[in-house]
Design a protein around this motif. Structure first.
Motif, PDB file in Angstrom:
ATOM      1  N   HIS A   7       5.138   1.528   3.869  1.00 25.29           N
ATOM      2  CA  HIS A   7       3.714   1.416   4.185  1.00 25.29           C
ATOM      3  C   HIS A   7       2.901   0.792   3.042  1.00 25.29           C
ATOM      4  CE1 HIS A   7       5.059   4.261   7.246  1.00 25.29           C
ATOM      5  NE2 HIS A   7       3.991   3.938   7.928  1.00 25.29           N
ATOM      6  N   LYS A   8       3.593   0.306   2.017  1.00 26.78           N
ATOM      7  CA  LYS A   8       2.926  -0.341   0.875  1.00 26.78           C
ATOM      8  C   LYS A   8       1.770   0.517   0.365  1.00 26.78           C
ATOM      9  CE  LYS A   8       4.104  -5.069   2.248  1.00 26.78           C
ATOM     10  NZ  LYS A   8       5.025  -4.715   3.341  1.00 26.78           N
ATOM     11  N   SER A   9       2.065   1.768   0.145  1.00 25.14           N
ATOM     12  CA  SER A   9       1.030   2.712  -0.272  1.00 25.14           C
ATOM     13  C   SER A   9       0.508   2.385  -1.663  1.00 25.14           C
ATOM     14  CB  SER A   9       1.599   4.136  -0.260  1.00 25.14           C
ATOM     15  OG  SER A   9       0.700   5.029  -0.884  1.00 25.14           O
ATOM     16  N   PRO A  10      -0.808   2.461  -1.863  1.00 28.14           N
ATOM     17  CA  PRO A  10      -1.376   2.260  -3.209  1.00 28.14           C
ATOM     18  C   PRO A  10      -0.940   3.339  -4.184  1.00 28.14           C
ATOM     19  CG  PRO A  10      -3.068   3.037  -1.666  1.00 28.14           C
ATOM     20  CD  PRO A  10      -1.859   2.677  -0.846  1.00 28.14           C
ATOM     21  N   LEU A  11      -0.411   4.450  -3.652  1.00 27.85           N
ATOM     22  CA  LEU A  11       0.068   5.527  -4.520  1.00 27.85           C
ATOM     23  C   LEU A  11       1.177   5.029  -5.444  1.00 27.85           C
ATOM     24  CD1 LEU A  11      -0.415   8.639  -4.869  1.00 27.85           C
ATOM     25  CD2 LEU A  11       1.572   8.970  -3.402  1.00 27.85           C
ATOM     26  N   LEU A  12       1.953   4.036  -4.981  1.00 24.22           N
ATOM     27  CA  LEU A  12       3.062   3.513  -5.786  1.00 24.22           C
ATOM     28  C   LEU A  12       2.573   2.741  -6.999  1.00 24.22           C
ATOM     29  CD1 LEU A  12       5.329   2.283  -2.863  1.00 24.22           C
ATOM     30  CD2 LEU A  12       5.705   4.278  -4.306  1.00 24.22           C
ATOM     31  N   ALA A  13       1.368   2.196  -6.900  1.00 22.80           N
ATOM     32  CA  ALA A  13       0.854   1.369  -7.987  1.00 22.80           C
ATOM     33  C   ALA A  13       0.057   2.166  -9.003  1.00 22.80           C
ATOM     34  CB  ALA A  13      -0.025   0.255  -7.414  1.00 22.80           C
ATOM     35  N   GLN A  14      -0.222   3.432  -8.693  1.00 24.12           N
ATOM     36  CA  GLN A  14      -1.037   4.243  -9.600  1.00 24.12           C
ATOM     37  C   GLN A  14      -0.224   4.620 -10.828  1.00 24.12           C
ATOM     38  OE1 GLN A  14      -2.500   7.595  -7.442  1.00 24.12           O
ATOM     39  NE2 GLN A  14      -3.664   6.375  -5.989  1.00 24.12           N
TER      40      GLN A  14
END
Length: 322
Positions: free
Chosen positions: A306-313
């Motif tokens: 789901h390309k979650s922004p959580l991964l980039a945090q």
């Protein structure tokens, strides 16, 4: 005060069973207590219906006077204990529903806020925790709100959204046929018995809505999730679970196709001058949740898909201690 607390608990939960569990007493004991109160007043305070207990007109009148008294007494006790224990030293009182982010959150807070007395109060009821924040008994509360079942937020509380929509996964026996697939269809669980904890605010209503929308009416067993784990392992039940749940040798954790069941994760506090402190509390919670999310393989794969922004945090930079 004990009688007033009992009346408030029954009204808030809408159920003698849920109220008894919240108060830490047996249901027969609470039923007897309510009967004595009503006999003393000479009239019924609640109407017993198939869907639960609802206040009568007299009950609503009594509750309108009881609630502020209970809140004030709770605040008085908390303030007196704080004064006796710390003589005004720094305190941080945290409330939370169940979450695998808790351990990492507390570890970060204790590292950051050295010298602060940090306490934790757990409750299955998010609404009960919010009432404690509003009454001054807690400083912050980390809770989940089941989609379609809004929380009863007291006036004046401030909310920060941690995750706007966290999908709920399903836990099932490792040898369940549906566990062979990476994603489970609800239809594949149509003939399974589901287990749900009705004392968790919104949990049963949310699951019932999702199952009904899918045209499924499976048998349901009500109970706590600690008991559920042992029943899941032997194939007796399946149950919804947090996506941060870790699988076991005898139990699989899988996402549901289309993510029909979800919650919102929120951090509540009262407005006040401690803005910088609460920013650090929220930052540490965000980092702890990300840590728990990435540790769970099924959820990590879901976040990638789901390309979650959580991964980039990234882990937040340290903020000054309060």
């Amino acid at each position: 005060m004990r009688h007033l607390r009992a009346l408030c608990a029954i009204a808030d939960t809408g159920s003698l069973h849920k109220a008894a569990r919240q108060l830490g007493v047996s249901q027969p004991s609470l039923t007897t207590q309510l009967r004595r109160i009503e006999n003393f007043l000479g009239a019924a305070l609640f109407s017993r219906e198939r869907t639960g207990c609802r206040p009568t007109p007299l009950g609503r009148s009594v509750l309108s006077r009881a609630r502020p008294l209970v809140a004030e007494m709770g605040a008085l006790v908390v303030e007196a204990k704080a004064a006796a224990a710390g003589e005004g030293g720094p305190l941080l009182r945290i409330g939370s529903t169940a979450s695998r982010a808790l351990a990492g959150w507390l570890r970060r807070l204790r590292d950051r806020l050295t010298g602060t007395d940090i306490s934790l109060h757990m409750d299955v009821s998010a609404n009960a925790l919010l009432r404690m924040v509003a009454a001054g008994q807690l400083d912050v509360a980390f809770v989940h709100e089941v989609e379609g079942c809004p929380l009863l937020v007291p006036d004046g509380l401030c909310a920060r959204v941690l995750v706007d929509r966290e999908p709920q996964f399903v836990s099932l026996a490792r040898d369940h046929p549906a566990a062979a697939a990476p994603v489970v269809d609800l239809a594949d669980l149509a003939h399974d018995r589901w287990m749900v904890d009705p004392t968790v605010d919104g949990e049963w209503d949310g699951l019932r809505r999702v199952l009904g929308a899918a045209g499924i009416d499976p048998p349901v067993l009500h109970g706590d999730y600690h008991t559920a784990a042992s029943l899941i392992a032997v194939g007796e039940v399946v149950a919804p679970c947090q996506p941060t749940s870790m699988p076991r040798e005898d139990m699989a954790v899988r996402p549901l196709r289309g993510d029909p069941l979800a919650v919102r994760l929120l951090l509540f506090s009262r407005p006040g001058p401690s803005g910088e402190l609460y920013e650090s509390v929220y930052a540490d919670l965000t980092a702890a949740y990300r840590e728990a999310a990435l540790r769970a393989a099924a959820y990590r794969q879901w976040l990638l898909r789901h390309k979650s922004p959580l991964l980039a945090q990234a882990e937040p930079a340290p903020l000054p201690a309060a």
